[in-house]
Design an enzyme around this catalytic site. Structure first.
Site, PDB file in Angstrom:
ATOM      1  N   ILE A  38       5.125   7.331  29.518  1.00 53.62           N
ATOM      2  CA  ILE A  38       4.365   6.766  30.549  1.00 53.62           C
ATOM      3  C   ILE A  38       4.264   7.748  31.814  1.00 53.62           C
ATOM      4  O   ILE A  38       3.342   7.645  32.513  1.00 53.62           O
ATOM      5  CB  ILE A  38       4.580   5.188  30.943  1.00 53.62           C
ATOM      6  N   GLY A  63      15.329   3.487  31.013  1.00 50.58           N
ATOM      7  CA  GLY A  63      13.879   3.278  30.676  1.00 50.58           C
ATOM      8  C   GLY A  63      12.840   3.800  31.336  1.00 50.58           C
ATOM      9  O   GLY A  63      12.768   5.089  31.740  1.00 50.58           O
ATOM     10  N   ASP A  65      11.643   2.836  33.928  1.00 50.23           N
ATOM     11  CA  ASP A  65      11.934   2.804  35.564  1.00 50.23           C
ATOM     12  C   ASP A  65      12.533   4.350  35.849  1.00 50.23           C
ATOM     13  O   ASP A  65      12.254   4.978  36.843  1.00 50.23           O
ATOM     14  CB  ASP A  65      12.947   1.863  36.005  1.00 50.23           C
ATOM     15  N   THR A 169      10.749  -5.645  27.362  1.00 58.30           N
ATOM     16  CA  THR A 169      10.974  -5.595  25.703  1.00 58.30           C
ATOM     17  C   THR A 169      12.137  -4.440  25.637  1.00 58.30           C
ATOM     18  O   THR A 169      12.441  -4.386  24.236  1.00 58.30           O
ATOM     19  CB  THR A 169       9.775  -4.913  24.945  1.00 58.30           C
TER      20      THR A 169
HETATM   21  N1  APR Z   1       7.465   5.251  28.595  1.00 54.34           N
HETATM   22  C1  APR Z   1       6.963   4.465  27.904  1.00 54.34           C
HETATM   23  N2  APR Z   1       7.766   3.501  27.239  1.00 54.34           N
HETATM   24  C2  APR Z   1       9.034   3.520  27.465  1.00 54.34           C
HETATM   25  C3  APR Z   1       9.657   4.734  28.347  1.00 54.34           C
HETATM   26  C4  APR Z   1       8.860   5.781  28.653  1.00 54.34           C
HETATM   27  N3  APR Z   1       9.106   6.688  29.300  1.00 54.34           N
HETATM   28  N4  APR Z   1      11.104   4.377  28.175  1.00 54.34           N
HETATM   29  C5  APR Z   1      11.312   3.277  27.666  1.00 54.34           C
HETATM   30  N5  APR Z   1      10.008   2.641  27.308  1.00 54.34           N
HETATM   31  C6  APR Z   1       9.999   1.371  26.444  1.00 54.34           C
HETATM   32  C7  APR Z   1      10.977   0.918  25.867  1.00 54.34           C
HETATM   33  O1  APR Z   1      10.948   1.459  24.420  1.00 54.34           O
HETATM   34  C8  APR Z   1      10.641  -0.728  25.870  1.00 54.34           C
HETATM   35  O2  APR Z   1      10.154  -1.030  24.630  1.00 54.34           O
HETATM   36  O3  APR Z   1       9.531   0.475  27.607  1.00 54.34           O
HETATM   37  C9  APR Z   1       9.904  -0.855  27.062  1.00 54.34           C
HETATM   38  C10 APR Z   1      10.796  -1.565  28.399  1.00 54.34           C
HETATM   39  O4  APR Z   1      11.887  -0.913  28.267  1.00 54.34           O
HETATM   40  P1  APR Z   1      12.676  -0.830  29.767  1.00 54.34           P
HETATM   41  O5  APR Z   1      12.402   0.344  30.401  1.00 54.34           O
HETATM   42  O6  APR Z   1      14.229  -0.958  29.269  1.00 54.34           O
HETATM   43  O7  APR Z   1      12.394  -2.051  30.374  1.00 54.34           O
HETATM   44  P2  APR Z   1      12.905  -3.416  30.498  1.00 54.34           P
HETATM   45  O8  APR Z   1      13.045  -3.999  29.117  1.00 54.34           O
HETATM   46  O9  APR Z   1      11.706  -4.244  31.533  1.00 54.34           O
HETATM   47  O10 APR Z   1      14.153  -3.615  31.407  1.00 54.34           O
HETATM   48  C11 APR Z   1      14.216  -3.252  32.670  1.00 54.34           C
HETATM   49  O11 APR Z   1      15.962  -1.793  32.656  1.00 54.34           O
HETATM   50  O12 APR Z   1      15.557   0.780  33.045  1.00 54.34           O
HETATM   51  C12 APR Z   1      15.962  -0.677  33.518  1.00 54.34           C
HETATM   52  O13 APR Z   1      15.709  -0.666  35.834  1.00 54.34           O
HETATM   53  C13 APR Z   1      15.273  -1.287  34.921  1.00 54.34           C
HETATM   54  O14 APR Z   1      16.830  -2.838  35.382  1.00 54.34           O
HETATM   55  C14 APR Z   1      15.681  -2.589  34.694  1.00 54.34           C
HETATM   56  C15 APR Z   1      15.284  -2.926  33.102  1.00 54.34           C
END
Ligand code: APR
Length: 229
Positions: A38, A63, A65, A169
């Site tokens: 993303i 991830g 973030d 997720t």
């Molecule tokens: N682009 C698109 N999708 C992504 C990316 C990316 N660069 N990186 C990860 N994902 C997907 C993951 O595979 C997952 O299915 O996004 C989804 C959400 O994963 P996370 O990023 O771990 O977010 P979440 O589950 O909401 O957890 C949030 O994780 O990164 C930390 O600071 C963040 O504490 C917060 C927590």
């Protein structure tokens, strides 16, 4: 260059309705699914705002973030420090900083729920895990709140094309299919009644997750109409 050659993996279009005259299906013409990062969507996609999967501190993480903070640059962290955090289910907006080079104008930092999936909530007949009716756990409602608020804020900001990741997720362990139904349902409902954003693209890092989402969209009539008990 064709879109499917720009994203790391081929783009997938949602099932197109037989005809857009079917009001309930019209939003599908404004929804898309891509598999890729993303934070590095090709500018040609025309996305002008990203939803971030943040935590309550709004000070970055891994991830989505991590990817968005890396791509936006250190000014994003400096700015977010001024926001004073955000409660779960809430959304706060920031400039896009270095992501403006990709045509992004806003980042909507959504704080999704951590999935606890507690079977026995102590309330007879009200489980808190995947056996609960969709929309009947606290986590469901928090995830719904993230999407509803992000869409409302995007409309207020005049966003034309919003990209949304699979909030909660990953690290927050929300069941993927359940999250897909909540995300699809809220975007569908918003697009039924609002002209902005003009378009919403769901972005998944894994092709398998994008495929799952497309199946959820394909089977929408089986689960969207389920009457609430
Ligand atoms: N682009 C698109 N999708 C992504 C990316 C990316 N660069 N990186 C990860 N994902 C997907 C993951 O595979 C997952 O299915 O996004 C989804 C959400 O994963 P996370 O990023 O771990 O977010 P979440 O589950 O909401 O957890 C949030 O994780 O990164 C930390 O600071 C963040 O504490 C917060 C927590």
């Amino acid at each position: 260059m064709r879109l499917d050659r720009m994203c790391r993996m081929p783009s997938i279009s949602l099932p197109q309705p037989a005809n857009a005259d079917d009001a309930m299906d019209a939003p599908l013409l404004r929804m898309g699914v891509v598999a890729g990062d993303i934070a590095t969507l090709p500018p040609e996609l025309g996305v002008d705002a990203l939803v971030n999967a943040a935590n309550e501190s709004l000070l970055g993480g891994g991830g989505v973030d991590g990817a968005i903070h890396r791509a936006a640059g250190s000014q994003l962290m400096d700015f977010n420090r001024t926001l004073g955090g955000c409660p779960t289910g809430g959304v706060k907006v920031s400039p896009a900083f270095d992501l403006e080079a990709r045509g992004i104008r806003h980042i909507l930092h959504a704080v999704g729920p951590v999935w606890h999936g507690i079977r026995d909530t102590g309330v007879p007949g009200a489980p808190g895990d995947e056996t609960a009716q969709l929309g009947y756990t606290l986590e469901d409602n928090m995830l719904a709140s993230c999407h509803a608020r992000a869409l409302e804020m995007a409309a207020l900001l005049g966003v034309r094309h919003l990209a949304i990741p699979a909030i909660s997720t990953g690290a927050f362990r929300f069941p993927k299919e359940r999250a897909a139904k909540i995300a699809f349902g809220h975007v569908h409902g918003h697009l039924l009644r609002a002209t902005l954003p003009e378009r919403v693209t769901f972005v998944f890092l894994a092709q398998a997750d994008a495929d799952l989402f497309s199946r959820v969209a394909q089977n929408r009539r089986a689960w969207m109409g389920s009457p609430r008990r």
